[in-house]
Design an enzyme around this catalytic site. Structure first.
Site, PDB file in Angstrom:
ATOM      1  CB  SER A 554      46.184 -44.272   8.765  1.00 62.69           C
ATOM      2  OG  SER A 554      46.436 -43.132   7.985  1.00 62.69           O
ATOM      3  CG  ASP A 640      44.958 -38.118  13.215  1.00 65.74           C
ATOM      4  OD1 ASP A 640      45.759 -37.509  12.474  1.00 65.74           O
ATOM      5  OD2 ASP A 640      44.410 -39.180  12.892  1.00 65.74           O
ATOM      6  CG  HIS A 672      47.958 -40.469  12.097  1.00 70.16           C
ATOM      7  ND1 HIS A 672      46.647 -40.328  11.684  1.00 70.16           N
ATOM      8  CD2 HIS A 672      48.514 -41.343  11.203  1.00 70.16           C
ATOM      9  CE1 HIS A 672      46.429 -41.051  10.602  1.00 70.16           C
ATOM     10  NE2 HIS A 672      47.540 -41.688  10.290  1.00 70.16           N
TER      11      HIS A 672
END
Length: 696
Positions: A554, A640, A672
């Site tokens: 991320s 995601d 994600h």
């Protein structure tokens, strides 16, 4: 997030027999595996063989505790949660359920009866006889429930389909096999799914021991809003008043573009008798969530953020006197956020978890005297807790162990607690975990930064080892004493690496100023913090400065792409980026929660007059690809919707076009996070193989 694998025990399922059911044997139930650890090494397979503790609940008399544990079948690629029960004094646990469906949402009805969700139905079990009785028929879309204090009513969460507006519905006439989607507003997908349904809460009375679902009342009838709020909200976002006459709930009464741009949720109070609703936080512009009444119902507390659009604002402890409407912020002079609020048994204090200097601890906040004190202390994270009288039952983890229940007393000060459960003791007793050290190092601008150093599991001070820099996601997320099956420091240690894990600028738990220094400065101080931490530990005699890699997901994935463009001195010899931001212009238009990019990047990239935004976009990693010179592994997943898969594909393609050694691991069915057991094992095998190739 947590563990798995090896041999399975044959367990059992519940079989219907009219209204009452007893347990019968079944051979398709996932149970606790038998595990033998070789050489004391903690591997991904051993991690997935561990039991994953879920929720827990203590009986009204405080004598027994029920909790769930999930075990996994790697061949079947799935897990199953069962209920266990034990004395709150500790000792051996007894398995209550043995089924092929996961049980969850535990709630005691009396000292002898436990209610929970099983197979889409709300049921109750007599813990002595294990007889199970249905409290409801199967409720389509059921996501959870809470019983009223007197047991005569219930509030349950049910997902409702989102209907197309008439002007679009007519286009679908006669096209029952089309897969096309037409949207004319924003927030049409969220985190990992398309917004095809929304959760509402329903109030229903109990009629002859069963939920009267036929006359259940939708508290948001006709309103296109979520309660609880997705994707993270659950039963903590609503509650009954102690007298059962009111329901407090969390809702962000916005939809479409308004929803995508705002974090402004509120606390609503619903009167069951007359059906009226009032907003308790209408003048507070940020997140207001998770209401809890005091024991006599005269006051209500909740977690509150001040600023709209800033999802990582300080989470304040707000208390309201329901008679006068007066509100008090008990954390006004406390520089840390609070989560999971619980009233003390005499309502004189409120207890909550706090992200505090690299750990998650329980603090107490005096309602009238304003005294704040720390109850727990240790190298651990307390993710949530429940209370019974003065006793606290904490769901506790650390870098070195997965979740267990620890017991504290509300009068404790800086206590280490007492471990009650021993879910994984048999496996962990065979493992040599890597040592964890707390280091406070000076940043390049002279500030103190907590960095965890995790040693290789087979550490020998006469040897030299490779190291990995861990780049945290979030970005406003603390590098704490967490345990996860996604990023597990002990798995990295077991693979023979030192791990350097800094709490760089932007991590909460070190004061609001430290946390807020990252917004609009993604390529600034926080990146300097990573380099400083790496250089600091590269001087250790036992770390080979020529064999250091970096990894992250991320925001951590973005960090890898950014470091790749600023690695002219070859500080890092290999990179791995998971679901990271590569092109900020893409990110602004592709992510679904527009409030996030508006706040952290400063606004849209086309606003040339916005100096903060223009500086943010200048940090975009795609602008520095011409400087890439290091092998790069990219991991990304199709579902995601925070950072879409095209970002990872673009980064991988850029690396290959630059002539670099690169690898692309793509999951068409993950979000994600990588959550499916076999996908997780592939992820970990790829992770270790990639770094071993370049660092060993």
């Amino acid at each position: 997030m947590k563990r798995f694998y090896i041999t399975l025990l044959a367990l059992a399922s519940l079989v219907a027999a009219g209204c009452n059911k007893t347990e019968q044997q079944s051979t398709d139930v996932i149970g606790k595996p038998s595990v033998v650890v070789e050489n004391g090494r903690f591997t991904p397979d051993i991690m997935w063989a561990l039991g994953k503790k879920g929720e827990h609940a203590v009986s009204p008399n405080g004598e027994q505790m029920a909790y769930t544990v999930t075990y996994y079948d790697m061949a079947a690629n799935k897990g199953n949660a069962e209920i266990y029960i034990m004395s709150t004094e500790g000792g051996e646990a007894t398995q209550l359920t043995t089924t092929n469906v996961s049980e969850y949402n535990l709630q005691w009805l009396s000292d002898e009866e436990l209610a929970f969700v099983q197979g889409g139905k709300i049921v109750k079990m007599n813990i002595s006889t294990k007889a199970v009785q249905e409290l409801s028929d199967e409720i389509e879309g059921l996501e959870g429930f809470k019983m009223s204090p007197d047991g005569n009513a219930i509030v349950f969460i049910k997902a409702l389909p989102v209907n197309r507006p008439d002007n679009l519905q007519k286009l679908y006439e006669g096209l029952d096999k089309t897969t096309g989607r037409i949207n004319e507003d924003l927030m049409y997908r969220h985190w990992d799914g398309w917004v095809d349904d929304i959760p509402h809460i329903f109030y229903a009375t109990m009629d002859n021991g069963r939920v009267n679902t036929a006359e259940a009342k939708d508290l948001l009838d006709g309103e296109p809003y979520e309660c609880p709020m997705r994707p993270m909200g659950g039963t903590e976002q609503f509650t009954f008043s102690p007298d059962g006459k009111q329901i407090a709930y969390t809702c962000r009464k916005k939809s479409g573009k308004d929803y995508a741009l705002s974090t402004n949720s509120d606390i609503y109070l619903y009167n069951i008798a007359d059906g009226t609703t009032r907003n308790l936080s209408t003048d507070i512009m940020g997140y207001d969530i998770n209401p809890v009444f005091n024991h006599v119902g005269t006051m209500i507390a909740w977690e509150s953020m001040a600023r709209d659009g800033y999802e990582s604002d300080k989470s304040r402890l707000m208390v309201m006197d329901l008679a006068t409407g007066e509100r008090t912020d008990l954390t006004e002079k406390f520089d840390y956020g609070v989560y999971g609020i619980v009233w003390s048994d005499d309502d004189s204090e409120l207890l909550a978890t706090v992200l505090y200097r690299g750990m998650q601890e329980i603090f107490a906040f005096g309602r009238e005297n304003g005294i704040i004190r720390q109850i727990t202390h240790g190298y651990h994270d307390i993710n949530f807790f429940t209370t019974c009288g003065k006793r606290i039952y904490a769901h506790q983890v650390s870098i070195q162990y997965p979740a267990e229940v620890y017991c504290y007393n509300s009068n404790d000060t800086m206590s280490v607690g007492t471990k009650l459960t021993k879910i994984n003791d048999d496996v962990l007793s065979q493992v040599r975990m890597g040592k964890v050290e707390e280091h406070w190092i000076k940043t390049h601008d002279g500030k103190d930064m907590l960095t965890w150093l995790i040693y290789p599991y087979d550490y020998d001070s006469t040897k030299v080892y490779p190291a990995l820099l861990f780049c945290e996601g979030g970005p406003q997320s603390m590098v704490s004493q967490f345990w996860s099956t996604r990023w597990n420091f002990e798995v990295m240690s077991g693979a023979g690496y030192f791990i350097i894990a800094p709490n760089r600028r932007g991590c909460p738990g070190f004061g609001t100023a430290w946390c807020e220094e990252i917004s609009g400065d993604y390529g600034g101080l926080c990146m300097q913090d990573y380099m400083t931490a790496t250089d600091h530990f590269a001087t250790m005699q036992q770390i080979d400065a020529n064999r250091i890699g970096a990894c992250g997901a991320s925001f951590g994935g973005f960090s890898i792409y950014w470091l790749a463009g600023h690695n002219d001195n070859h500080r890092f010899k290999a990179f791995l980026a998971h679901n990271g931001m590569f092109n900020f212009e893409q990110q602004y238009l592709e992510t679904e929660e527009s409030w996030f990019t508006n706040w952290d990047l400063g606004g849209p990239y086309w606003d040339k007059s916005n100096a903060k935004a223009q500086r943010s976009y200048s940090f975009s990693p795609h602008r520095y690809v011409d400087h890439w010179n290091t092998p790069l592994c990219v991991v990304h997943s199709e579902f995601d919707f925070r950072i879409v898969a095209s970002q990872g594909m673009a980064a991988y393609n850029a690396a290959k076009l630059r002539g670099l050694e690169a690898r692309y691991l793509y999951f068409p069915d993950e979000c994600h996070w990588v959550l499916r057991p076999q996908n997780s094992l592939l992820w970990h095998r790829n992770f270790i193989d990639w770094f071993d190739k370049y660092l060993k």
